[in-house]
Write an enzyme that holds these catalytic residues in place. Structure first.
Site, PDB file in Angstrom:
ATOM      1  NE  ARG A   7      -0.263 -24.275  -1.781  1.00  0.00           N
ATOM      2  CZ  ARG A   7      -1.382 -23.650  -2.145  1.00  0.00           C
ATOM      3  NH1 ARG A   7      -2.535 -24.270  -2.079  1.00  0.00           N
ATOM      4  NH2 ARG A   7      -1.343 -22.409  -2.542  1.00  0.00           N
ATOM      5  NE  ARG A   9      -7.372 -25.344   1.256  1.00  0.00           N
ATOM      6  CZ  ARG A   9      -7.543 -24.408   0.340  1.00  0.00           C
ATOM      7  NH1 ARG A   9      -8.532 -23.561   0.445  1.00  0.00           N
ATOM      8  NH2 ARG A   9      -6.744 -24.326  -0.692  1.00  0.00           N
ATOM      9  NE  ARG A  33      -6.905 -22.437   7.154  1.00  0.00           N
ATOM     10  CZ  ARG A  33      -7.832 -21.528   7.387  1.00  0.00           C
ATOM     11  NH1 ARG A  33      -8.274 -21.336   8.594  1.00  0.00           N
ATOM     12  NH2 ARG A  33      -8.314 -20.794   6.411  1.00  0.00           N
ATOM     13  CG  ASP A  43       1.012 -18.478   1.270  1.00  0.00           C
ATOM     14  OD1 ASP A  43       0.397 -19.497   0.908  1.00  0.00           O
ATOM     15  OD2 ASP A  43       1.079 -17.446   0.585  1.00  0.00           O
ATOM     16  CE1 TYR A  81      -1.773 -14.671  -5.659  1.00  0.00           C
ATOM     17  CE2 TYR A  81       0.526 -15.037  -6.252  1.00  0.00           C
ATOM     18  CZ  TYR A  81      -0.785 -15.475  -6.192  1.00  0.00           C
ATOM     19  OH  TYR A  81      -1.108 -16.716  -6.676  1.00  0.00           O
TER      20      TYR A  81
HETATM   21  O1  CP3 Z   1       3.643 -27.190  -0.102  1.00  0.00           O
HETATM   22  C1  CP3 Z   1       3.319 -27.156   1.110  1.00  0.00           C
HETATM   23  O2  CP3 Z   1       2.671 -28.052   1.682  1.00  0.00           O
HETATM   24  C2  CP3 Z   1       3.850 -25.998   1.945  1.00  0.00           C
HETATM   25  C3  CP3 Z   1       2.960 -24.923   2.142  1.00  0.00           C
HETATM   26  C4  CP3 Z   1       2.631 -23.944   1.013  1.00  0.00           C
HETATM   27  C5  CP3 Z   1       1.421 -23.205   1.017  1.00  0.00           C
HETATM   28  N1  CP3 Z   1       1.459 -22.304   0.001  1.00  0.00           N
HETATM   29  C6  CP3 Z   1       0.323 -23.386   1.982  1.00  0.00           C
HETATM   30  C7  CP3 Z   1      -1.025 -22.865   1.680  1.00  0.00           C
HETATM   31  C8  CP3 Z   1       3.375 -23.497  -0.090  1.00  0.00           C
HETATM   32  C9  CP3 Z   1       4.733 -23.982  -0.602  1.00  0.00           C
HETATM   33  C10 CP3 Z   1       2.628 -22.454  -0.707  1.00  0.00           C
HETATM   34  C11 CP3 Z   1       3.124 -21.697  -1.870  1.00  0.00           C
HETATM   35  C12 CP3 Z   1       2.239 -20.711  -2.524  1.00  0.00           C
HETATM   36  N2  CP3 Z   1       1.313 -19.899  -1.941  1.00  0.00           N
HETATM   37  C13 CP3 Z   1       2.291 -20.399  -3.899  1.00  0.00           C
HETATM   38  C14 CP3 Z   1       3.268 -21.002  -4.896  1.00  0.00           C
HETATM   39  C15 CP3 Z   1       2.873 -22.365  -5.327  1.00  0.00           C
HETATM   40  C16 CP3 Z   1       1.628 -22.404  -6.191  1.00  0.00           C
HETATM   41  O3  CP3 Z   1       0.647 -22.999  -5.709  1.00  0.00           O
HETATM   42  O4  CP3 Z   1       1.656 -21.860  -7.294  1.00  0.00           O
HETATM   43  C17 CP3 Z   1       1.324 -19.416  -4.145  1.00  0.00           C
HETATM   44  C18 CP3 Z   1       1.006 -18.780  -5.483  1.00  0.00           C
HETATM   45  C19 CP3 Z   1       0.715 -19.092  -2.890  1.00  0.00           C
HETATM   46  C20 CP3 Z   1      -0.303 -18.051  -2.618  1.00  0.00           C
HETATM   47  C21 CP3 Z   1      -1.556 -18.635  -2.091  1.00  0.00           C
HETATM   48  N3  CP3 Z   1      -1.688 -19.174  -0.820  1.00  0.00           N
HETATM   49  C22 CP3 Z   1      -2.795 -18.745  -2.741  1.00  0.00           C
HETATM   50  C23 CP3 Z   1      -3.080 -18.269  -4.167  1.00  0.00           C
HETATM   51  C24 CP3 Z   1      -3.679 -19.336  -1.849  1.00  0.00           C
HETATM   52  C25 CP3 Z   1      -5.162 -19.555  -2.042  1.00  0.00           C
HETATM   53  C26 CP3 Z   1      -5.454 -20.707  -2.930  1.00  0.00           C
HETATM   54  C27 CP3 Z   1      -5.750 -21.892  -2.083  1.00  0.00           C
HETATM   55  O5  CP3 Z   1      -5.236 -22.987  -2.405  1.00  0.00           O
HETATM   56  O6  CP3 Z   1      -6.509 -21.726  -1.121  1.00  0.00           O
HETATM   57  C28 CP3 Z   1      -2.949 -19.647  -0.662  1.00  0.00           C
HETATM   58  C29 CP3 Z   1      -3.467 -20.330   0.559  1.00  0.00           C
HETATM   59  C30 CP3 Z   1      -2.723 -21.512   1.062  1.00  0.00           C
HETATM   60  N4  CP3 Z   1      -1.365 -21.667   1.100  1.00  0.00           N
HETATM   61  C31 CP3 Z   1      -3.318 -22.671   1.667  1.00  0.00           C
HETATM   62  C32 CP3 Z   1      -2.265 -23.506   2.055  1.00  0.00           C
HETATM   63  C33 CP3 Z   1      -2.364 -24.818   2.784  1.00  0.00           C
HETATM   64  C34 CP3 Z   1      -4.799 -22.876   1.898  1.00  0.00           C
HETATM   65  C35 CP3 Z   1      -5.234 -21.979   2.999  1.00  0.00           C
HETATM   66  C36 CP3 Z   1      -6.189 -22.563   4.009  1.00  0.00           C
HETATM   67  O7  CP3 Z   1      -5.855 -23.531   4.726  1.00  0.00           O
HETATM   68  O8  CP3 Z   1      -7.302 -22.026   4.110  1.00  0.00           O
END
Ligand code: CP3
Length: 344
Positions: A24, A28, A37, A74, A150
């Site tokens: 990640r 944000r 974003r 994602d 999910y």
């Molecule tokens: O690592 C990186 O920088 C690459 C991008 C990346 C994202 N999600 C961007 C993201 C990666 C590799 C993921 C993987 C992901 N997504 C996982 C596996 C890793 C982990 O964290 O366990 C999972 C379970 C998800 C599903 C997911 N996506 C959730 C549960 C959420 C909401 C929680 C949160 O942090 O907001 C997301 C949203 C998400 N994915 C964001 C980002 C940058 C935030 C969204 C936004 O900008 O509003």
């Protein structure tokens, strides 16, 4: 040209100063991410806008010079590409139109997946042609169980009661969903590799919720099948597995799945990992993201512990889970200089 440091470690080399990237790392906590974003509209719109997605992928590379860029996307684009409704609610996270029976699986359409996800592969292509030559491009996907959780729960879950109940009650029906995901995820990762991803990481973020036999069936076997499918087409592309929360089952995951390297969550003791996992393959991890958030002594102590524990073998510095959005960007700067041995 000397080979990229991350790729050398993935071939088993122990280098003096480990390569570093963070799960990640785009997101944000960076003001420049929040700006893009806001311009893009929804989170999924950003995932499907190749120029903007490539730009946010590069933001942490420009700021910190990480050894790897991870595609901005994602894990939930796979269910979306299969035709399931997926949307993100601000401050709540992902929502999906839940699928909870074998009959409902008919609504998924695996044939359109690669066309629907074409913008993601376009992003990979842009990155492959613009990355600095010392930076490695990582593609990724969720592992079948984590993505299925999910799809079945309709979003994030505290205990996975609905998905686990389906798996225990009707292993055949749930197994059909898992097979659909093994196939879709293999094609999704192979498409990323074809467009220029040099390494792929498989996120099994919720691997830590099963009994021993269920772990074998729903974590080991699907990951093993997925790795085999990728290797059929790309035998030499390194695959990093992340079975978060697997505990002592990390050993079985390493022994059986065929991954090239394993990513350690924060709870895995580094001494144990050095002896039992790193003797078999390169390891990645595992600073607590909360130590990075807090900074100061907690960060220094945390970094020292990980470095001392894992520097004796092939090792990629990372967090034990994704960066927390409240993390001050200058703590990340401090982390990178601590790991690279510079002064802080
Ligand atoms: O690592 C990186 O920088 C690459 C991008 C990346 C994202 N999600 C961007 C993201 C990666 C590799 C993921 C993987 C992901 N997504 C996982 C596996 C890793 C982990 O964290 O366990 C999972 C379970 C998800 C599903 C997911 N996506 C959730 C549960 C959420 C909401 C929680 C949160 O942090 O907001 C997301 C949203 C998400 N994915 C964001 C980002 C940058 C935030 C969204 C936004 O900008 O509003």
């Amino acid at each position: 040209m000397t080979e990229k440091k991350l790729l050398r470690v993935l071939k088993g080399e122990a280098v003096t100063s480990p390569p570093i990237w963070l799960m990640r790392q785009a997101g944000r906590y960076l003001p420049e991410y929040r700006k893009i974003r806001a311009e893009a509209g929804s989170f999924l719109d950003l995932c499907y806008a190749p120029k903007l997605a490539a730009e946010v992928t590069m933001q942490p590379i420009h700021r910190y010079g990480f050894d790897a860029a991870i595609l901005f996307s994602d894990i939930l684009v796979v269910p979306h590409g299969l035709g399931q409704d997926v949307w993100f609610v601000e401050n709540e996270g992902p929502k999906l139109a839940a699928i909870q029976t074998a009959e409902a699986l008919g609504s998924l359409d695996p044939n359109k997946l690669i066309d629907r996800l074409a913008p993601v592969y376009e992003t990979v292509g842009i990155l492959a042609s613009t990355l600095p030559r010392e930076t490695t491009l990582i593609g990724f996907a969720g592992a079948p169980w984590t993505v299925a959780s999910y799809m079945v729960e309709g979003g994030s879950s505290r205990d996975f009661a609905t998905a686990k109940s389906w798996a225990y009650r009707d292993p055949e029906g749930f197994g059909t969903l898992m097979n659909i995901l093994v196939d879709a995820t293999a094609r999704h990762l192979c498409a990323q590799i074809r467009h220029g991803a040099e390494v792929v990481q498989i996120f099994d973020s919720w691997a830590g919720v099963f009994s021993e036999t269920a772990f074998q069936r729903w974590i080991i076997e699907p990951n093993k099948a997925l790795v085999a499918r990728i290797r059929e087409q790309f035998p030499n592309v390194p695959i990093i597995g992340f079975p978060r929360g697997a505990g002592i089952m990390y050993s079985e995951y390493v022994a059986q799945t065929g991954v090239t390297a394993v990513s350690l969550d924060t709870t895995v003791p580094t001494g144990w990992a050095a002896k039992n996992l790193q003797t078999k393959m390169p390891v990645q991890g595992n600073l607590d993201p909360l130590a990075l958030l807090v900074g100061g002594d907690a960060l220094e102590i945390g970094v020292r512990g990980v470095m001392e524990g894992l520097s004796g073998g092939p090792f990629i510095f990372n967090l034990g889970h994704g960066i927390v959005k409240e993390t001050p960007p200058d703590h990340v700067e401090t982390l990178v200089s601590l790991v690279r041995g510079g002064s802080v």
